[in-house]
Design an enzyme around this catalytic site. Structure first.
Site, PDB file in Angstrom:
ATOM      1  CD  GLU A 117      -2.891  -1.093   2.364  1.00  0.00           C
ATOM      2  OE1 GLU A 117      -4.095  -0.812   2.215  1.00  0.00           O
ATOM      3  OE2 GLU A 117      -2.389  -1.375   3.475  1.00  0.00           O
ATOM      4  CD  GLU A 137      -3.856  -7.387   3.450  1.00  0.00           C
ATOM      5  OE1 GLU A 137      -3.020  -6.506   3.685  1.00  0.00           O
ATOM      6  OE2 GLU A 137      -3.770  -8.160   2.459  1.00  0.00           O
TER       7      GLU A 137
END
Length: 266
Positions: A117, A137
């Site tokens: 990210e 995730e």
């Protein structure tokens, strides 16, 4: 100028090399896993770079760029604290993506979760052959919270991002380049050198043009075609009115500026 460690407990290093600010993630014993305090230190360094430099490079100390979120911190957060932490990441990463100066990330080893990210918030991503990318995730029972659902999805497409999150799939540098998540792939150990070279080149651009690329271009991509074309006309007209543009165009017309060359010719 090199003043070494800065930010919370030396989590980030800062070095100014001419017009280029080098921001180093400095937690190599934890593969540069990032926490809220770590992100705040990155934000302070980005703010300083914006004041002092014309371009920035973000890199990791040690063999890994960033292995993502420090899960030991995240698992203990109350709900609203988690929301506030995520929004803080968004604010700081937005300073990189849509700020005043361009940033290049130098990637090696793990570029995972929050590390991906962070890299996605930079305008140019240089990965060496050791870099690998993952979004685990789904296997951790969490969801991206540092802007990945917007930035990474726009780089590689939501279906591919969903694939990575659902399956835990890991991609190497060359495959991620084919997917659009990496701008350049270089041999092992050369990512930082190449990133500095690219940042130095962007630093020679007109400041208004760099600002427009960082701020107008991504917004235009969010618009309808007609609105985007109108906005483009406005920004293009403003750019040509700056003294810098007038001088650069004059230099080109009077043959004081180099012409665009074919690849490999300079």
């Amino acid at each position: 100028m090199n003043d070494g460690s800065s930010g919370a407990e030396g989590l980030v290093t800062y070095e100014l090399r001419g017009d280029i600010a080098l921001i180093g993630l400095n937690r190599p014993d934890k593969r540069n896993a990032i926490s809220d305090r770590f992100v705040e230190a990155i934000g302070a360094a980005v703010t300083r770079a914006t004041d002092e430099a014309k371009a920035g490079v973000i890199h990791g100390h040690g063999p890994h760029f960033c292995a993502g979120l420090d899960l030991s911190e995240h698992s203990e957060k109350p709900l609203f604290e988690a929301v506030k932490g995520s929004r803080q990441w968004h604010r700081i990463f937005d300073m990189i993506e849509r700020g005043l100066i361009p940033f290049v990330s130098a990637l090696s080893g793990a570029v995972v979760g929050g590390g991906f990210e962070l890299a996605a918030s930079t305008q140019v991503r240089v990965a060496d052959s050791t870099a690998f990318f993952a979004l685990p995730e789904g296997q951790r029972g969490i969801f991206v919270g540092g802007g990945g659902s917007v930035r990474i999805a726009r780089l590689i497409g939501a279906p591919r991002m969903g694939d990575m999150m659902l399956t835990g799939r890991t991609l190497g540098a060359e495959e991620m380049e084919r997917w659009g998540g990496v701008s350049y792939v270089v041999p092992e150990g050369e990512a930082l050198t190449r990133a500095i070279e690219i940042a130095a080149r962007t630093a020679t651009n007109a400041e208004f043009t760099n600002y427009a690329i960082l701020n107008a271009l991504p917004r235009i991509s969010d618009m309808s075609s007609e609105d985007g074309l109108f906005t483009e006309s406005m920004v293009a007209s403003l750019a040509t009115m700056t003294p810098d543009a007038k001088q650069r165009l004059r230099d080109f017309l009077e043959k004081r500026a180099a012409k665009v060359q074919a690849p490999g010719n300079g």
